[in-house]
Design an enzyme around this catalytic site. Sequence first.
Site, mmCIF file in Angstrom:
data_model
loop_
_atom_site.group_PDB
_atom_site.id
_atom_site.type_symbol
_atom_site.label_atom_id
_atom_site.label_comp_id
_atom_site.label_asym_id
_atom_site.label_seq_id
_atom_site.Cartn_x
_atom_site.Cartn_y
_atom_site.Cartn_z
ATOM 1 C CG ASP A 164 -33.864 7.162 15.704
ATOM 2 O OD1 ASP A 164 -34.133 6.129 15.102
ATOM 3 O OD2 ASP A 164 -34.247 7.370 16.874
ATOM 4 N N GLY A 176 -23.307 14.235 20.735
ATOM 5 C CA GLY A 176 -22.969 12.900 20.225
ATOM 6 C C GLY A 176 -21.908 12.838 19.140
ATOM 7 C CE LYS A 213 -30.776 3.784 16.254
ATOM 8 N NZ LYS A 213 -31.526 3.990 17.508
ATOM 9 C CD GLU A 258 -27.158 14.897 14.012
ATOM 10 O OE1 GLU A 258 -26.529 14.288 14.914
ATOM 11 O OE2 GLU A 258 -28.284 15.376 14.189
ATOM 12 C CG ASP A 259 -25.129 11.563 17.264
ATOM 13 O OD1 ASP A 259 -25.996 12.073 16.521
ATOM 14 O OD2 ASP A 259 -25.291 11.454 18.489
ATOM 15 C CG ASP A 274 -26.010 9.699 25.797
ATOM 16 O OD1 ASP A 274 -26.372 9.942 24.632
ATOM 17 O OD2 ASP A 274 -26.784 9.751 26.771
ATOM 18 C CB VAL A 290 -25.852 2.283 18.765
ATOM 19 C CG1 VAL A 290 -26.338 1.068 17.987
ATOM 20 C CG2 VAL A 290 -26.241 3.560 18.038
ATOM 21 N NE ARG A 346 -22.293 12.267 26.063
ATOM 22 C CZ ARG A 346 -23.362 12.439 25.265
ATOM 23 N NH1 ARG A 346 -23.290 12.128 23.997
ATOM 24 N NH2 ARG A 346 -24.487 12.926 25.745
HETATM 25 P P1 XMP Z 1 -33.941 11.795 15.235
HETATM 26 O O1 XMP Z 1 -35.002 10.781 15.598
HETATM 27 O O2 XMP Z 1 -34.452 13.210 15.341
HETATM 28 O O3 XMP Z 1 -32.893 11.553 16.377
HETATM 29 O O4 XMP Z 1 -33.303 11.480 13.905
HETATM 30 C C1 XMP Z 1 -31.783 12.250 16.450
HETATM 31 C C2 XMP Z 1 -31.080 12.175 17.774
HETATM 32 O O5 XMP Z 1 -31.571 11.164 18.661
HETATM 33 C C3 XMP Z 1 -30.476 10.590 19.346
HETATM 34 N N1 XMP Z 1 -30.420 9.141 19.086
HETATM 35 C C4 XMP Z 1 -29.559 8.290 19.656
HETATM 36 N N2 XMP Z 1 -28.577 8.501 20.559
HETATM 37 N N3 XMP Z 1 -28.089 6.183 20.528
HETATM 38 C C5 XMP Z 1 -27.843 7.433 20.984
HETATM 39 O O6 XMP Z 1 -26.941 7.599 21.801
HETATM 40 C C6 XMP Z 1 -29.061 5.896 19.621
HETATM 41 O O7 XMP Z 1 -29.252 4.731 19.233
HETATM 42 C C7 XMP Z 1 -29.839 7.013 19.178
HETATM 43 N N4 XMP Z 1 -30.868 7.114 18.299
HETATM 44 C C8 XMP Z 1 -31.184 8.433 18.273
HETATM 45 C C9 XMP Z 1 -29.246 11.270 18.796
HETATM 46 O O8 XMP Z 1 -28.897 12.346 19.624
HETATM 47 C C10 XMP Z 1 -29.665 11.798 17.473
HETATM 48 O O9 XMP Z 1 -28.944 12.936 17.033
HETATM 49 MG MG MG Z 2 -27.350 13.827 18.203
#
Ligand code: XMP
Ligand code: MG
Length: 178
Positions: A103, A44, A131, A99-100, A159, A153, A165
């Site tokens: 969450d 990501g 988030k 990081e992208d 993705d 998102v 992407r």
């Molecule tokens: P955590 O919950 O471990 O999540 O902080 C990390 C990974 O979950 C994916 N992620 C998303 N990917 N749209 C995405 O395309 C989103 O809204 C989303 N929310 C979580 C992402 O890979 C992130 O690194």
């Molecule tokens: Mg990720």
Amino acid sequence: MLGPGNGPVQIPEDAIRRRVAELGAAIAQDYQGRTPHLICVLNGAFIFMADLVRAIPLPLTLDFIAISSYGNAFKSSGEVELLKDLRLPIHGRDVIVVEDIVDTGLTLAYLLDYLEARKPASVRVAALLSKPQRRQVEVPIHYLGFEIEDAYVYGYGLDRAQFDRNLPFITSIRPEEE
Ligand code: XMP
Ligand code: MG
């Protein structure tokens, strides 16, 4: 905060460009006289990484790591699988994790433990999106692009079932689409 209260999350290309430039300038200021080592968390973060490094006018090195959290994108289990390890040593380096999106924070928490075990001089985190409402563990984010509401998102590297992407902006799935 960007998100559902005000309609879907929409971050246009020019807003991303401006924010990434600001993050790059902040990093350049903080790491003056040092040589940061940026670690891109695949997949990501690949576009964010490419733009961010070009916004940091310092000598730097970089590497890639790929991890996958078990469960799915909507529900993180906290168990993380290492899909591709680092190529370069990080012992004694000033590491910046790129990081992208943060969450629940579980993936980043795992990654930070993994990196700390290799005794870098320092570790900071640059995340394009966060988030905060979804957080389950506290994780530090030193350079944050945008705080968003709880919506799925995609675009700009993120993705939607592996597609989209390549969108140059970030958008979100409306609740009725899920
Ligand atoms: P955590 O919950 O471990 O999540 O902080 C990390 C990974 O979950 C994916 N992620 C998303 N990917 N749209 C995405 O395309 C989103 O809204 C989303 N929310 C979580 C992402 O890979 C992130 O690194
Ligand atoms: Mg990720």
